[in-house]
Design a protein around this motif. Structure first.
Motif, PDB file in Angstrom:
ATOM      1  N   SER A  44       0.831  -1.189   0.000  1.00  0.00           N
ATOM      2  CA  SER A  44       0.000   0.000   0.000  1.00  0.00           C
ATOM      3  C   SER A  44       0.873   1.250   0.000  1.00  0.00           C
ATOM      4  O   SER A  44       1.916   1.290   0.661  1.00  0.00           O
ATOM      5  N   VAL A  45       0.446   2.251  -0.717  1.00  0.00           N
ATOM      6  CA  VAL A  45       1.101   3.559  -0.690  1.00  0.00           C
ATOM      7  C   VAL A  45       0.633   4.272   0.569  1.00  0.00           C
ATOM      8  O   VAL A  45      -0.560   4.270   0.878  1.00  0.00           O
ATOM      9  N   VAL A  46       1.584   4.843   1.313  1.00  0.00           N
ATOM     10  CA  VAL A  46       1.268   5.547   2.558  1.00  0.00           C
ATOM     11  C   VAL A  46       2.027   6.870   2.598  1.00  0.00           C
ATOM     12  O   VAL A  46       2.995   7.062   1.868  1.00  0.00           O
ATOM     13  N   GLU A  47       1.579   7.748   3.462  1.00  0.00           N
ATOM     14  CA  GLU A  47       2.307   8.990   3.711  1.00  0.00           C
ATOM     15  C   GLU A  47       3.569   8.666   4.502  1.00  0.00           C
ATOM     16  O   GLU A  47       3.590   7.714   5.288  1.00  0.00           O
ATOM     17  N   ALA A  48       4.616   9.434   4.323  1.00  0.00           N
ATOM     18  CA  ALA A  48       5.813   9.276   5.145  1.00  0.00           C
ATOM     19  C   ALA A  48       5.452   9.628   6.592  1.00  0.00           C
ATOM     20  O   ALA A  48       4.606  10.479   6.842  1.00  0.00           O
ATOM     21  N   GLY A  49       6.063   8.914   7.544  1.00  0.00           N
ATOM     22  CA  GLY A  49       5.808   9.182   8.957  1.00  0.00           C
ATOM     23  C   GLY A  49       5.487   7.916   9.727  1.00  0.00           C
ATOM     24  O   GLY A  49       5.730   6.804   9.254  1.00  0.00           O
ATOM     25  N   ASP A  50       4.945   8.098  10.938  1.00  0.00           N
ATOM     26  CA  ASP A  50       4.620   6.971  11.812  1.00  0.00           C
ATOM     27  C   ASP A  50       3.323   6.304  11.376  1.00  0.00           C
ATOM     28  O   ASP A  50       2.342   6.994  11.046  1.00  0.00           O
ATOM     29  N   THR A  72       4.334   0.223  15.958  1.00  0.00           N
ATOM     30  CA  THR A  72       4.509   1.456  15.190  1.00  0.00           C
ATOM     31  C   THR A  72       5.813   1.409  14.415  1.00  0.00           C
ATOM     32  O   THR A  72       6.857   1.055  14.952  1.00  0.00           O
ATOM     33  N   PHE A  73       5.722   1.769  13.136  1.00  0.00           N
ATOM     34  CA  PHE A  73       6.892   1.835  12.269  1.00  0.00           C
ATOM     35  C   PHE A  73       6.950   3.217  11.635  1.00  0.00           C
ATOM     36  O   PHE A  73       5.919   3.833  11.367  1.00  0.00           O
ATOM     37  N   ILE A  74       8.164   3.676  11.363  1.00  0.00           N
ATOM     38  CA  ILE A  74       8.361   4.946  10.687  1.00  0.00           C
ATOM     39  C   ILE A  74       8.670   4.640   9.226  1.00  0.00           C
ATOM     40  O   ILE A  74       9.594   3.889   8.925  1.00  0.00           O
ATOM     41  N   VAL A  75       7.889   5.220   8.349  1.00  0.00           N
ATOM     42  CA  VAL A  75       8.103   5.072   6.911  1.00  0.00           C
ATOM     43  C   VAL A  75       8.736   6.363   6.419  1.00  0.00           C
ATOM     44  O   VAL A  75       8.191   7.452   6.618  1.00  0.00           O
ATOM     45  N   GLY A  76       9.914   6.238   5.808  1.00  0.00           N
ATOM     46  CA  GLY A  76      10.635   7.404   5.315  1.00  0.00           C
ATOM     47  C   GLY A  76      10.067   7.936   4.013  1.00  0.00           C
ATOM     48  O   GLY A  76       9.360   7.228   3.288  1.00  0.00           O
ATOM     49  N   GLU A  77      10.397   9.174   3.744  1.00  0.00           N
ATOM     50  CA  GLU A  77       9.979   9.808   2.494  1.00  0.00           C
ATOM     51  C   GLU A  77      10.581   9.049   1.315  1.00  0.00           C
ATOM     52  O   GLU A  77      11.785   8.761   1.303  1.00  0.00           O
ATOM     53  N   ASN A  78       9.754   8.663   0.352  1.00  0.00           N
ATOM     54  CA  ASN A  78      10.182   7.933  -0.851  1.00  0.00           C
ATOM     55  C   ASN A  78      10.833   6.592  -0.530  1.00  0.00           C
ATOM     56  O   ASN A  78      11.731   6.153  -1.247  1.00  0.00           O
ATOM     57  N   HIS A  79      10.414   5.938   0.544  1.00  0.00           N
ATOM     58  CA  HIS A  79      10.946   4.636   0.930  1.00  0.00           C
ATOM     59  C   HIS A  79       9.862   3.566   0.842  1.00  0.00           C
ATOM     60  O   HIS A  79       8.683   3.852   1.053  1.00  0.00           O
TER      61      HIS A  79
END
Length: 111
Positions: A44-50, A72-79
């Motif tokens: 799934s595409v998500v916003e960067a962040g928690d 909780t996981f942090i998803v980085g920008e463009n990652h």
């Protein structure tokens, strides 16, 4: 490219035959539940962040989602953040969710 989450739900090898027949896996991202398939990456595409990620199973004839353990996981920008959700040895053991890869940004051409 946008940030994304990839989650693969896998049963413990001891209980896998039972779970594959009698239970359906689900993932939840920020409280929104999605049907998954055993061993098939869900993306799934998500916003960067928690993001709060959860996995569990729903047995045939049951409405409740069992084996949940929100993480909780942090998803980085463009990652693309790749996770594995695996239940424990016993059916009542909650799923553990672990990050398996730390990918570079899509636009990082220095490698």
């Amino acid at each position: 490219m946008p940030s994304s989450l990839v989650i693969t739900v896998r049963p413990h090898w001891i209980s896998s035959a039972f779970l594959r027949v009698f239970a359906k896996p689900f993932v939840s991202v920020d409280g929104v539940e999605h049907r998954a398939q055993w061993g098939v990456p869900w993306k799934s595409v998500v916003e960067a962040g928690d993001h709060v990620v959860n996995a569990g199973v729903r047995y045939r004839g049951s409405e409740s989602l069992m084996g949940q353990s929100p993480t909780t996981f942090i998803v980085g920008e463009n990652h693309e953040t790749t996770l594995i959700a695996r239940n424990g040895l016993l059916n009542h053991t909650p799923f553990s969710i672990t990050k398996i890869l730390e990918n570079k940004p899509y636009n990082d051409l220095t490698s």
